[in-house]
Design a protein around this motif. Structure first.
Motif, PDB file in Angstrom:
ATOM      1  N   UNK A   1      -7.008  42.029  42.215  1.00  0.00           N
ATOM      2  CA  UNK A   1      -6.105  42.159  43.572  1.00  0.00           C
ATOM      3  C   UNK A   1      -6.962  43.386  44.407  1.00  0.00           C
ATOM      4  N   UNK A   2      -7.675  44.091  44.055  1.00  0.00           N
ATOM      5  CA  UNK A   2      -8.640  44.952  44.776  1.00  0.00           C
ATOM      6  C   UNK A   2      -9.880  44.455  45.205  1.00  0.00           C
ATOM      7  N   UNK A   3      -9.432  43.399  46.243  1.00  0.00           N
ATOM      8  CA  UNK A   3     -10.460  42.386  46.726  1.00  0.00           C
ATOM      9  C   UNK A   3     -10.250  42.144  48.164  1.00  0.00           C
ATOM     10  N   UNK A   4     -11.012  41.591  48.635  1.00  0.00           N
ATOM     11  CA  UNK A   4     -10.739  41.077  50.263  1.00  0.00           C
ATOM     12  C   UNK A   4      -9.764  40.162  50.411  1.00  0.00           C
ATOM     13  N   UNK A   5      -8.677  40.242  51.117  1.00  0.00           N
ATOM     14  CA  UNK A   5      -7.634  39.566  51.248  1.00  0.00           C
ATOM     15  C   UNK A   5      -7.900  37.886  51.944  1.00  0.00           C
TER      16      UNK A   5
ATOM     17  N   UNK B   1      -2.121  32.931  49.072  1.00  0.00           N
ATOM     18  CA  UNK B   1      -2.964  33.443  50.124  1.00  0.00           C
ATOM     19  C   UNK B   1      -2.049  34.473  50.842  1.00  0.00           C
ATOM     20  N   UNK B   2      -2.337  35.236  51.528  1.00  0.00           N
ATOM     21  CA  UNK B   2      -1.570  36.045  52.574  1.00  0.00           C
ATOM     22  C   UNK B   2      -1.789  36.091  54.068  1.00  0.00           C
ATOM     23  N   UNK B   3      -0.996  36.188  55.092  1.00  0.00           N
ATOM     24  CA  UNK B   3      -1.274  35.963  56.441  1.00  0.00           C
ATOM     25  C   UNK B   3      -2.622  36.616  56.875  1.00  0.00           C
ATOM     26  N   UNK B   4      -3.234  35.995  57.730  1.00  0.00           N
ATOM     27  CA  UNK B   4      -4.435  36.786  58.047  1.00  0.00           C
ATOM     28  C   UNK B   4      -4.111  38.187  59.147  1.00  0.00           C
ATOM     29  N   UNK B   5      -2.880  38.144  59.682  1.00  0.00           N
ATOM     30  CA  UNK B   5      -2.432  39.395  60.130  1.00  0.00           C
ATOM     31  C   UNK B   5      -2.128  40.521  59.230  1.00  0.00           C
ATOM     32  N   UNK B   6      -2.189  40.232  58.097  1.00  0.00           N
ATOM     33  CA  UNK B   6      -1.973  41.486  56.954  1.00  0.00           C
ATOM     34  C   UNK B   6      -3.330  41.943  56.414  1.00  0.00           C
ATOM     35  N   UNK B   7      -4.561  41.328  56.903  1.00  0.00           N
ATOM     36  CA  UNK B   7      -5.580  41.372  56.175  1.00  0.00           C
ATOM     37  C   UNK B   7      -6.262  42.997  56.384  1.00  0.00           C
ATOM     38  N   UNK B   8      -6.099  43.343  57.601  1.00  0.00           N
ATOM     39  CA  UNK B   8      -6.883  44.628  57.862  1.00  0.00           C
ATOM     40  C   UNK B   8      -5.689  45.851  57.289  1.00  0.00           C
TER      41      UNK B   8
ATOM     42  N   UNK C   1      -4.916  50.031  53.268  1.00  0.00           N
ATOM     43  CA  UNK C   1      -4.164  50.749  52.609  1.00  0.00           C
ATOM     44  C   UNK C   1      -4.282  50.409  50.996  1.00  0.00           C
ATOM     45  N   UNK C   2      -5.218  49.264  50.618  1.00  0.00           N
ATOM     46  CA  UNK C   2      -5.409  49.066  49.161  1.00  0.00           C
ATOM     47  C   UNK C   2      -5.501  50.400  48.207  1.00  0.00           C
ATOM     48  N   UNK C   3      -4.703  50.712  47.470  1.00  0.00           N
ATOM     49  CA  UNK C   3      -5.261  52.096  46.515  1.00  0.00           C
ATOM     50  C   UNK C   3      -6.574  52.076  46.100  1.00  0.00           C
ATOM     51  N   UNK C   4      -7.330  53.136  46.041  1.00  0.00           N
ATOM     52  CA  UNK C   4      -8.802  52.982  45.393  1.00  0.00           C
ATOM     53  C   UNK C   4      -8.430  52.939  43.860  1.00  0.00           C
ATOM     54  N   UNK C   5      -9.383  52.339  43.456  1.00  0.00           N
ATOM     55  CA  UNK C   5      -9.433  52.209  41.996  1.00  0.00           C
ATOM     56  C   UNK C   5      -9.492  53.533  41.079  1.00  0.00           C
ATOM     57  N   UNK C   6      -8.673  53.649  40.312  1.00  0.00           N
ATOM     58  CA  UNK C   6      -8.608  54.839  39.231  1.00  0.00           C
ATOM     59  C   UNK C   6      -8.439  54.365  37.758  1.00  0.00           C
ATOM     60  N   UNK C   7      -9.606  54.659  37.065  1.00  0.00           N
ATOM     61  CA  UNK C   7      -9.597  53.993  35.507  1.00  0.00           C
ATOM     62  C   UNK C   7      -8.323  54.535  35.088  1.00  0.00           C
ATOM     63  N   UNK C   8      -7.818  55.604  35.209  1.00  0.00           N
ATOM     64  CA  UNK C   8      -6.709  56.135  34.419  1.00  0.00           C
ATOM     65  C   UNK C   8      -5.163  55.510  34.886  1.00  0.00           C
ATOM     66  N   UNK C   9      -5.153  55.241  36.113  1.00  0.00           N
ATOM     67  CA  UNK C   9      -3.754  54.585  36.307  1.00  0.00           C
ATOM     68  C   UNK C   9      -3.764  53.331  37.153  1.00  0.00           C
ATOM     69  N   UNK C  10      -4.746  52.643  37.457  1.00  0.00           N
ATOM     70  CA  UNK C  10      -4.833  51.416  38.191  1.00  0.00           C
ATOM     71  C   UNK C  10      -4.458  50.406  36.963  1.00  0.00           C
TER      72      UNK C  10
END
Length: 267
Positions: free
Chosen positions: A73-77, A84-91, A96-105
């Motif tokens: 999920x941590x990838x380009x929409x 798929x998700x609407x193009x209007x959501x991509x930006x 807002x996608x949370x940064x990867x954290x090895x401890x909690x993601x």
């Protein structure tokens, strides 16, 4: 090679699953890369916790367990297709996608057993924001680190270190389409295709950042055919663990075969 099936009666317990794993060929001291379908095992008393305990008992205190904890999920929409998700959501997603954290993601697409092992006391997780692994055992840290961004499943990844450590792959109720080890072969074919990939990371300064890096393009669509061809060589032990069909084989041998097979069968 195949082994006789265990009894199909009664609930699965840590003791019975450990016995089945040993009959399959898992030994104390093994380093295992495990892919598991919990449902395929039948009714397990204690669910995913029991499966992790059985795996730990099977390899013993000197063994190591490794599971993929990938976070697709941590990838380009713009690349999402299921769904798929609407193009209007991509930006918004890129911002807002949370940064990867090895401890909690979390790694919700990898199954309950992998997620249970990821959160097990003492587990060590690698740092790649898309293709991380988690490990338990005395060699967990050295197997998991480092895991640089540009080597998602390549020569500087935990996968390559597992090959050097003579790890074996255990497919527990899953098919060859789940066989992460084959991806290492994609890096080893001549002139593998490459392309950009994007994700949210946490910088060393603690800031969230959306980054794009170039890496090998991964494609598991032909892994079932590849796996069937590899199994036909006799290198795979097939048996039952609980109600699941299980496959056990050497990781290095699988990658060597896959490199030749992919070189021959892919354009």
């Amino acid at each position: 090679m195949s082994v006789p099936p265990p009894s199909s009666h009664g609930p699965r317990t840590a003791a019975s699953l450990t016995l089945h794993l040993h009959r399959l060929g898992v030994r104390p001291g093994d380093t295992l890369l495990v892919h598991t379908s919990l449902r395929s095992l039948g009714w397990v008393c204690g669910s995913d916790e029991t499966v992790v305990r059985a795996l730990l008992d099977a390899v013993g205190p000197t063994g190591n367990l490794v599971v993929p904890t990938q976070t697709s999920d941590n990838s380009d929409p713009a690349d999402w297709g299921n769904p798929p998700v609407p193009e209007a959501w991509w930006e918004t997603i890129r911002t807002e996608m949370p940064a990867f954290d090895p401890a909690i993601t979390p790694s919700p697409h990898m199954g309950r057993v992998a997620e249970r092992l990821r959160t097990w006391p003492g587990a060590v997780r690698s740092a790649h924001p898309q293709t991380s692994f988690a490990a338990l055992g005395p060699n967990a840290a050295e197997l998991m680190h480092p895991h640089p961004l540009a080597s998602a499943l390549g020569e500087d990844s935990p996968l390559a270190r597992l090959a050097k450590a003579d790890a074996r792959v255990l497919l527990l109720g899953t098919g060859y389409d789940s066989c992460t080890a084959f991806h290492l072969a994609e890096y080893r074919v001549p002139h593998p295709p490459t392309g950009p990939s994007s994700c949210a990371i946490r910088t060393p300064e603690g800031k969230r950042e959306w980054v794009t890096y170039n890496g090998v393009v991964l494609d598991e669509s032909d892994f079932p055919a590849l796996g069937a061809a590899f199994e036909a060589t006799g290198a795979v032990t097939v048996g039952r663990v609980g109600s699941a069909t299980a496959r056990l084989f050497p990781l290095t041998e699988a990658v060597t075969f896959a490199t030749s097979w992919l070189t021959e069968h892919r354009s």
